[in-house]
Design a protein around this motif. Structure first.
Motif: not given
Length: 291
Positions: A181-182, A249, A188-189, A184-186
């Motif tokens: 999750a971490q 993602m 994605r943003l 993927e977030k990095l």
């Protein structure tokens, strides 16, 4: 192909021999009947003449000839069965040859489509754009007027994006707390939200190529490995690493599973990006094929 031709030749040879035997038997019928009826066995050469007491005489001449004639019914049935078997063998061989031809044609079409997708991949790579974010430029003291602060294209875009993503992984996570999750977030943003319009189409083509290889029902396993290896050879280490993060993602469907199945990440250089991906991917994605 040689074995098919040999089997075909054997079937034709057997059928030809059967036909010759049938014709010879049929052509000899009148003469044999004449011998029975006229007691012509006595005219045969001595080595071929049967014992005199076994020759048909009187009332049993026609009976013996009739028994001999009845033998044709069984022979006709035998030859009909052999002919039917030969026809089935010919149909089987014809079907086998047609199936092989269809598979060869399918492989040609697949290969043509595959190389068209590789060409499209290269064209899409030229359209990829990326620019360092303002926080990254400030943290690394990159002047606005410098070449590094400008929008990068093609291979440089992947390299620049990977530099920033490595920076985010290093500064926003720790080695003992990295989760899917971490990461993927990095991604994605830091990448996807800013330049999805250029990176998105590129990775969708990579996904499409791998999906077509996996789902093909005609290609053998060695052929699938060959085509996936060829695809991997077209990608730089930065592209492969970014593909690994992109596969995390939700929008990527089973992209991560395809990257794992085809060992697409095994040549990633040692570094923070590889270590981070190793913490969330199955080890198969990084294993050599023999493993």
């Amino acid at each position: 192909m040689a074995s098919i031709l040999f089997r075909g030749f054997m079937v034709i040879a057997v059928m030809f021999a059967v036909v010759l035997a049938w014709l010879y038997w049929g052509m000899s019928g009148p003469r044999i009947s004449e011998l029975f009826i006229t007691e012509g066995f006595l005219k045969l050469p001595l080595p071929l003449a049967p014992p005199i007491e076994s020759l048909p005489t009187g009332d049993n001449v026609m009976e013996k000839a009739g028994q001999w004639g009845d033998g044709f019914g069984a022979l006709n049935a035998l030859f009909a069965g052999l002919a039917f078997t030969g026809a089935l063998a010919a149909l089987f061989m014809q079907g086998h040859a047609a199936d092989k031809q269809n598979k060869d044609y399918h492989r040609q079409r697949f290969e043509s489509s595959y190389f068209e997708l590789l060409a499209l991949l290269r064209e899409t790579r030229r359209e990829v754009r990326f620019r360092y974010s303002l926080p990254y430029r400030k943290a690394n003291k990159i002047a606005t007027s410098s070449e590094r602060s400008k929008v990068q294209t093609e291979a440089a875009a992947f390299r620049t994006a990977m530099y920033e993503l490595r920076y985010l992984v290093r500064t926003r996570t720790t080695a003992t707390r990295r989760t899917q999750a971490q990461l993927e977030k990095l991604y994605r943003l830091g990448i996807h939200a800013r330049f999805e319009s250029t990176f998105g189409p590129y990775f969708r083509i990579v996904y499409t190529i791998l999906r077509r290889i996996k789902d093909d029902k005609v290609l053998s396993e060695p052929e699938k490995i060959q085509y996936s290896n060829l695809l991997r050879s077209q990608l730089t280490s930065h592209e492969l690493a970014l593909a690994g993060f992109n596969g995390l993602m939700p929008q990527a469907n089973d992209f991560d599973a395809l990257l794992t199945e085809f060992h697409m990440l095994k040549y990633l250089p040692t570094g923070i990006a590889r270590r981070a991906l190793e913490e969330v991917y199955d080890p198969t994605a990084f294993a050599a094929r023999d493993d």
